[in-house]
Design a protein around this motif. Structure first.
Motif, PDB file in Angstrom:
ATOM      1  N   UNK A  76      61.428  59.331  47.273  1.00 40.77           N
ATOM      2  CA  UNK A  76      62.814  58.984  47.549  1.00 40.77           C
ATOM      3  C   UNK A  76      63.141  57.599  46.993  1.00 40.77           C
ATOM      4  N   UNK A  77      62.245  56.644  47.200  1.00 37.01           N
ATOM      5  CA  UNK A  77      62.461  55.285  46.691  1.00 37.01           C
ATOM      6  C   UNK A  77      62.549  55.298  45.164  1.00 37.01           C
ATOM      7  N   UNK A  78      61.615  55.991  44.509  1.00 31.53           N
ATOM      8  CA  UNK A  78      61.610  56.035  43.044  1.00 31.53           C
ATOM      9  C   UNK A  78      62.876  56.683  42.489  1.00 31.53           C
ATOM     10  N   UNK A  79      63.335  57.738  43.143  1.00 31.92           N
ATOM     11  CA  UNK A  79      64.537  58.425  42.663  1.00 31.92           C
ATOM     12  C   UNK A  79      65.753  57.518  42.716  1.00 31.92           C
ATOM     13  N   UNK A  80      65.874  56.753  43.792  1.00 28.23           N
ATOM     14  CA  UNK A  80      67.014  55.842  43.910  1.00 28.23           C
ATOM     15  C   UNK A  80      66.924  54.715  42.884  1.00 28.23           C
ATOM     16  N   UNK A  81      65.713  54.205  42.663  1.00 27.46           N
ATOM     17  CA  UNK A  81      65.533  53.129  41.688  1.00 27.46           C
ATOM     18  C   UNK A  81      65.730  53.625  40.268  1.00 27.46           C
ATOM     19  N   UNK A  82      65.312  54.862  39.987  1.00 30.63           N
ATOM     20  CA  UNK A  82      65.316  55.403  38.634  1.00 30.63           C
ATOM     21  C   UNK A  82      66.725  55.571  38.068  1.00 30.63           C
ATOM     22  N   UNK A  83      67.723  55.553  38.936  1.00 32.59           N
ATOM     23  CA  UNK A  83      69.103  55.715  38.463  1.00 32.59           C
ATOM     24  C   UNK A  83      69.545  54.564  37.564  1.00 32.59           C
TER      25      UNK A  83
END
Length: 496
Positions: free
Chosen positions: A314-321
């Motif tokens: 979840x953290x990576x997905x939000x950062x990856x944006x």
């Protein structure tokens, strides 16, 4: 020459009282003026900060996009531990204010009795309050998390009337101090006075800090100010610095924190690295008094269990944006795995590694984030913290307990060649509405200034011998006569 207090820099908010669902919180203006108790979803929403981003930024020039990559440094994605911390501090704050109700007739006598007990080093049954220890590796987000949680509430509230009667009171909801690097008790006290002065526009540092004032005297003044301004929570960060305290300094400071909790009723939160746990558990009574809300170990993100893996994803997905390369790169399992292996789940390292990987892609002209970019950037730019990351991979806790300062220093040096890192700025929506007001009311009484004693027949002399001799030469006097006139050479001393 008169001394003018500084202008207040803190956020002053007029107290607005709210009905309380819990009986224990009713009839206490300090608690009724606090914002309502928040649910977990509201806490997460308040702590989240997503910097502005537009897909059109991919069309900017390479130099402009390189600058834009720094946006990720202000990215804040709260995790479950942030929500847990917010709930604990909310309970800690209200529990500490319950027995410090300033409208009760026994409030002032109890406060004075507690302060006198601290001065006399006596133990008494004071207001009930609890403390807490938050320990974790550097870079996992302890300080940012605590600042964000405390920032959801106003820091200073001015009370003018309660229940139809005048009530003039300046309340400090929370205060964060840094434990001095040399563990000096005197330095901690001065830092406290300066912090309150900047917050309220007072002049406590000028009034209380004297050249010959002992640490015990300064601590008693600090306790009085904390009591008079009803400090809700006092946070001491970088508490691991106590490990390097001079002989006795560690015990003096820990004793004071315990007395604040047990005698004055001010909750204290101690924040630091795992080394802090060793410091606090050397004496069991200090460790016991710091567990009112349960000690919190702020660990790095993990992939050891499915629920941990879900939070990491979840953290990576939000950062990856936040991508600024020409080509959009979807977040694959391989990329997520590479990020974790090279950062070991340390939030600060993950964010900086992602930023540097994009910079490498832009600068090399590939303009696409790859596993290779993450690996090479980690090899080139994380050398200063590689020993710590290697120890995390092999779970070498003995090494980590001794080398966390390597990680702390290294995190500041990762982004070499970039502009100075900026502290995350929370969106305006999360900041409490404020009304600028005049200075505080009912300040503690300052101690009398020491009387100056006149010295007879002792001429004022320059600070150095060189200055005395130079002044004598300018007046046509020999060095001996100049030193004699300044009282440095006795009358019966032989001439050189």
């Amino acid at each position: 020459m008169s001394h003018h207090p500084p202008l207040p820099l803190g956020t002053w908010t007029e107290a607005v009282y709210r009905d309380q669902a819990l009986d224990d919180y009713r009839g206490n203006p300090l608690i009724e003026a606090l914002p309502p108790i928040r649910e977990s979803k509201e806490i997460a929403a308040n702590l989240t900060y997503r910097p502005a981003y537009d897909e059109g930024m991919r069309n900017l020039s390479p130099a402009e996009r390189a600058h834009a990559t720094e946006k990720v440094l202000s990215f804040i994605q709260p995790l479950s531990i942030h929500v847990d911390l917010a709930h604990r501090i909310s309970r800690l704050l209200r529990n500490g204010l319950m027995a410090r109700n300033p409208i009760r007739p026994e409030y002032r006598p109890n406060m004075e009795r507690g302060l006198e007990a601290m001065r006399a080093r006596r133990s008494i049954a004071g207001p009930r309050a609890t403390g807490m220890v938050v320990a974790g590796l550097s870079g996992v987000g302890k300080t940012t998390g605590i600042e964000g949680v405390l920032g959801m509430d106003p820091q200073v509230m001015l009370h003018t009337a309660y229940a139809g009667r005048p009530f003039i009171h300046t309340q400090i909801v929370h205060l964060i101090l840094q434990c001095p690097a040399n563990s000096s008790v005197r330095a901690l006290c001065i830092n406290f006075f300066l912090s309150v002065d900047k917050l309220l526009g007072t002049d406590y540092e000028h009034r209380y800090v004297r050249y010959k004032a002992t640490a015990e005297v300064l601590l008693s003044h600090m306790a009085r100010i904390a009591a008079v301004h009803s400090i809700g929570v006092l946070v001491i960060d970088e508490i691991q610095n106590l490990a390097s305290a001079r002989s006795g300094g560690e015990q003096v400071m820990l004793n004071f924190f315990s007395e604040l909790v047990n005698t004055i009723g001010v909750p204290v939160v101690l924040v630091g690295t795992p080394k802090a746990v060793d410091v606090l558990t050397r004496q069991f009574r200090h460790a016991r008094r710091s567990t009112g809300q349960g000690d919190m170990f702020w660990d790095r993100m993990s992939v050891a269990a499915p629920e941990h893996e879900a939070e990491w994803s979840f953290f990576c997905e939000r950062l990856w944006r936040y991508q600024f390369t020409k080509q959009a790169t979807p977040l694959t399992t391989e990329l997520r795995k590479a990020l974790y292996e090279e950062s070991q789940g340390i939030t600060d390292v993950v964010v900086k590694l992602y930023m540097l990987a994009q910079l490498r892609a832009i600068q090399t002209g590939t303009d696409k984030i790859t596993v290779g970019h993450i690996r090479t950037v980690a090899h080139d730019s994380l050398r200063c913290i590689k020993p710590v990351l290697d120890a995390l991979r092999r779970n070498d806790r003995a090494f980590l307990a001794k080398a966390d300062d390597v990680l702390s220093r290294g995190l500041k040096e990762i982004v070499l060649g970039a502009r100075p890192l900026q502290a995350p700025i929370l969106p305006a929506a999360t900041q409490p509405a404020a009304v600028p007001l005049e200075g505080p009311v009912m300040p503690p009484k300052a101690p009398p200034k020491p009387r100056s004693r006149r010295r007879r027949n002792v001429p004022a002399a320059p600070q150095t011998l060189e200055a005395i001799v130079a002044a004598g030469r300018a007046a046509g006097t020999s060095p001996y006569d100049a030193l004699k006139a300044a009282g440095i050479v006795a009358d019966d001393a032989p001439a050189a």
